[in-house]
Design a protein around this motif. Structure first.
Motif, PDB file in Angstrom:
ATOM      1  N   LEU A  62      37.916 -38.076  23.410  1.00 35.06           N
ATOM      2  CA  LEU A  62      36.650 -38.255  22.708  1.00 35.06           C
ATOM      3  C   LEU A  62      36.704 -37.652  21.308  1.00 35.06           C
ATOM      4  CD1 LEU A  62      34.086 -37.449  25.553  1.00 35.06           C
ATOM      5  CD2 LEU A  62      34.648 -39.695  24.618  1.00 35.06           C
ATOM      6  N   ALA A  63      37.439 -36.578  21.164  1.00 39.28           N
ATOM      7  CA  ALA A  63      37.533 -35.910  19.862  1.00 39.28           C
ATOM      8  C   ALA A  63      38.380 -36.711  18.874  1.00 39.28           C
ATOM      9  CB  ALA A  63      38.131 -34.518  20.041  1.00 39.28           C
ATOM     10  N   LEU A  64      39.361 -37.431  19.378  1.00 36.02           N
ATOM     11  CA  LEU A  64      40.341 -38.093  18.508  1.00 36.02           C
ATOM     12  C   LEU A  64      39.706 -39.051  17.505  1.00 36.02           C
ATOM     13  CD1 LEU A  64      43.397 -38.243  17.980  1.00 36.02           C
ATOM     14  CD2 LEU A  64      43.487 -40.169  19.562  1.00 36.02           C
ATOM     15  N   PRO A  65      38.869 -40.016  17.906  1.00 35.53           N
ATOM     16  CA  PRO A  65      38.312 -40.932  16.907  1.00 35.53           C
ATOM     17  C   PRO A  65      37.430 -40.239  15.879  1.00 35.53           C
ATOM     18  CG  PRO A  65      37.285 -41.279  19.062  1.00 35.53           C
ATOM     19  CD  PRO A  65      38.440 -40.372  19.278  1.00 35.53           C
ATOM     20  N   ARG A  66      36.740 -39.195  16.279  1.00 32.43           N
ATOM     21  CA  ARG A  66      35.915 -38.442  15.329  1.00 32.43           C
ATOM     22  C   ARG A  66      36.800 -37.747  14.292  1.00 32.43           C
ATOM     23  NH1 ARG A  66      33.312 -38.708  20.122  1.00 32.43           N
ATOM     24  NH2 ARG A  66      31.009 -38.783  20.138  1.00 32.43           N
ATOM     25  N   THR A  71      39.142 -37.489   8.730  1.00 35.52           N
ATOM     26  CA  THR A  71      40.212 -37.492   7.718  1.00 35.52           C
ATOM     27  C   THR A  71      40.013 -38.602   6.696  1.00 35.52           C
ATOM     28  OG1 THR A  71      41.663 -38.920   9.070  1.00 35.52           O
ATOM     29  CG2 THR A  71      41.898 -36.528   9.336  1.00 35.52           C
ATOM     30  N   GLN A  72      39.376 -39.687   7.086  1.00 33.92           N
ATOM     31  CA  GLN A  72      39.113 -40.777   6.155  1.00 33.92           C
ATOM     32  C   GLN A  72      37.973 -40.445   5.203  1.00 33.92           C
ATOM     33  OE1 GLN A  72      38.745 -44.571   8.244  1.00 33.92           O
ATOM     34  NE2 GLN A  72      40.155 -43.831   9.823  1.00 33.92           N
ATOM     35  N   LEU A  73      36.958 -39.760   5.731  1.00 30.71           N
ATOM     36  CA  LEU A  73      35.796 -39.420   4.918  1.00 30.71           C
ATOM     37  C   LEU A  73      36.007 -38.165   4.078  1.00 30.71           C
ATOM     38  CD1 LEU A  73      32.953 -40.134   7.508  1.00 30.71           C
ATOM     39  CD2 LEU A  73      33.728 -41.596   5.646  1.00 30.71           C
ATOM     40  N   TRP A  81      42.863 -32.751   8.878  1.00 23.13           N
ATOM     41  CA  TRP A  81      44.228 -33.178   9.222  1.00 23.13           C
ATOM     42  C   TRP A  81      44.846 -32.254  10.263  1.00 23.13           C
ATOM     43  CZ3 TRP A  81      45.470 -37.862   7.851  1.00 23.13           C
ATOM     44  CH2 TRP A  81      44.896 -38.434   6.696  1.00 23.13           C
ATOM     45  N   ALA A  82      44.549 -30.954  10.152  1.00 17.70           N
ATOM     46  CA  ALA A  82      45.110 -29.992  11.108  1.00 17.70           C
ATOM     47  C   ALA A  82      44.565 -30.235  12.512  1.00 17.70           C
ATOM     48  CB  ALA A  82      44.804 -28.566  10.657  1.00 17.70           C
ATOM     49  N   LEU A  83      43.251 -30.483  12.593  1.00 17.57           N
ATOM     50  CA  LEU A  83      42.666 -30.745  13.913  1.00 17.57           C
ATOM     51  C   LEU A  83      43.210 -32.041  14.491  1.00 17.57           C
ATOM     52  CD1 LEU A  83      40.733 -30.090  16.198  1.00 17.57           C
ATOM     53  CD2 LEU A  83      38.911 -31.223  14.920  1.00 17.57           C
ATOM     54  N   LEU A  84      43.306 -33.065  13.660  1.00 15.33           N
ATOM     55  CA  LEU A  84      43.826 -34.348  14.145  1.00 15.33           C
ATOM     56  C   LEU A  84      45.271 -34.195  14.621  1.00 15.33           C
ATOM     57  CD1 LEU A  84      43.337 -37.350  14.576  1.00 15.33           C
ATOM     58  CD2 LEU A  84      44.036 -37.732  12.195  1.00 15.33           C
ATOM     59  N   GLY A  85      46.068 -33.470  13.849  1.00 15.08           N
ATOM     60  CA  GLY A  85      47.448 -33.229  14.271  1.00 15.08           C
ATOM     61  C   GLY A  85      47.527 -32.460  15.572  1.00 15.08           C
ATOM     62  N   LEU A 100      50.964 -35.265  10.769  1.00 17.90           N
ATOM     63  CA  LEU A 100      49.618 -34.952  10.290  1.00 17.90           C
ATOM     64  C   LEU A 100      49.475 -33.476   9.920  1.00 17.90           C
ATOM     65  CD1 LEU A 100      47.723 -37.096  12.926  1.00 17.90           C
ATOM     66  CD2 LEU A 100      47.961 -37.618  10.504  1.00 17.90           C
ATOM     67  N   LEU A 101      50.115 -32.627  10.700  1.00 20.48           N
ATOM     68  CA  LEU A 101      50.056 -31.198  10.394  1.00 20.48           C
ATOM     69  C   LEU A 101      50.775 -30.872   9.089  1.00 20.48           C
ATOM     70  CD1 LEU A 101      50.616 -29.862  13.998  1.00 20.48           C
ATOM     71  CD2 LEU A 101      48.613 -29.387  12.594  1.00 20.48           C
ATOM     72  N   GLU A 102      51.857 -31.576   8.818  1.00 16.18           N
ATOM     73  CA  GLU A 102      52.555 -31.344   7.556  1.00 16.18           C
ATOM     74  C   GLU A 102      51.708 -31.821   6.371  1.00 16.18           C
ATOM     75  OE1 GLU A 102      56.534 -32.918   7.967  1.00 16.18           O
ATOM     76  OE2 GLU A 102      57.228 -31.002   8.807  1.00 16.18           O
ATOM     77  N   LYS A 103      50.894 -32.851   6.588  1.00 13.68           N
ATOM     78  CA  LYS A 103      49.954 -33.273   5.549  1.00 13.68           C
ATOM     79  C   LYS A 103      48.934 -32.162   5.304  1.00 13.68           C
ATOM     80  CE  LYS A 103      48.986 -37.578   5.282  1.00 13.68           C
ATOM     81  NZ  LYS A 103      48.481 -38.963   5.434  1.00 13.68           N
TER      82      LYS A 103
END
Length: 290
Positions: A62-66, A71-73, A81-85, A100-103
């Protein structure tokens, strides 16, 4: 957060307009409210907060799409980016997580937390040298993070750099006196070095900190059994496996950094009739899978 409420209203409104457009063909062109970049970023931060909250409850899917949308907004926000990674790491997609974490790291090269997560990610990937590189970089910025010191010790241990591993474990424990895994892992190192009595002392110390920690209890049992102290060993082994039967799984033991010497001695210990009987009882007591 007002901005989050606003964007949700906008999204719902646009969705309703899209439904109307489908029904009416080209009869009506929906109005799209203008959104400035600051508002979009605030919306991204709101989504990031929601994703972080879901992550705390281990609702990763559930967290992933948010987090993706955050990251887009808010593409310049390293935390997004850190949370997504981190979410991709939780979902076992190590390569994507690291990318993503390296970004995030590029956006905030001095942010220790990102370096620590990257160190953990590379450890999971089996690149221990790279893990050390990121963990040490983070510790230069923030040296008072027991978990990072513990992870660094594990990376050194996997490379066979035992003395450096012990040094990091001891630093971690000095900062957090309840961190029994650090003392436990010193015992693992010492056992592989043939210093069984020292390992026993470390495992007893770990058990003093947490009397229900199955790992040091089983490790102590194996060590005592090897030294011929059978009665105490079997009693401790029964207790450990009753607390957590996963420690009878050799793959699980390897994941927890048990070395070859200890694994070989554990194999002999687990083969004893009393321990085999314990494992049967534990298995029978477990609820059937649905």
């Amino acid at each position: 957060m007002p901005n989050r409420t606003l964007i949700l209203t906008v999204v719902v409104t646009l969705s309703l307009w899209n439904v109307a457009q489908s029904a009416m063909g080209q009869a009506l062109v929906p109005y799209t409210p203008p959104l400035d970049s600051e508002q979009l970023e605030q919306t991204g931060l709101g989504l990031l907060e929601e994703a972080a909250q879901l992550t705390r409850f281990q609702q990763y899917q559930l967290a992933l799409p948010r987090a993706e949308l955050a990251t887009q907004l808010a593409p310049e926000n390293y935390q997004a980016w850190a949370l997504l990674g981190s979410l991709y790491l939780q979902l076992e997609d190590l390569d994507k997580g690291i990318e993503l974490l390296e970004k995030a790291s590029n956006l905030a090269p001095k942010e220790a937390g990102v370096q620590f997560i990257l160190g953990e990610a590379y450890f999971k990937k089996g690149n221990y040298q790279k893990s050390i590189q990121f963990l040490e970089a983070g510790l230069k910025t923030d040296p008072n993070v027991p978990g990072a010191l513990f992870d660094l010790g594990n990376a050194y241990y996997k490379l066979g750099r035992f003395e450096q591993a012990i040094l990091q474990y001891e630093k971690a424990f000095a900062q957090e006196k309840n961190l029994w895994p650090a003392i436990n892992n010193v015992g693992l190192v010492k056992y592989e070095q043939g210093e069984i009595d020292t390992a026993i002392a470390k495992w007893r110390q770990a058990i003093t900190i947490d009397p229900k920690a199955a790992e040091p209890i089983l490790a102590l049992a194996v060590a005592l059994y090897t030294k011929g102290q059978t009665k105490e060993a079997l009693s401790l082994g029964t207790m450990a496996l009753s607390l957590d039967s996963r420690y009878a799984d050799f793959e699980y033991l390897k994941e927890n950094l048990w070395g070859d010497r200890l694994l070989n001695d554990t194999k002999k210990f687990l083969a004893t009739p009393q321990i085999q009987e314990t494992l049967v009882k534990v298995k029978d007591a477990q609820p059937a899978s649905p």
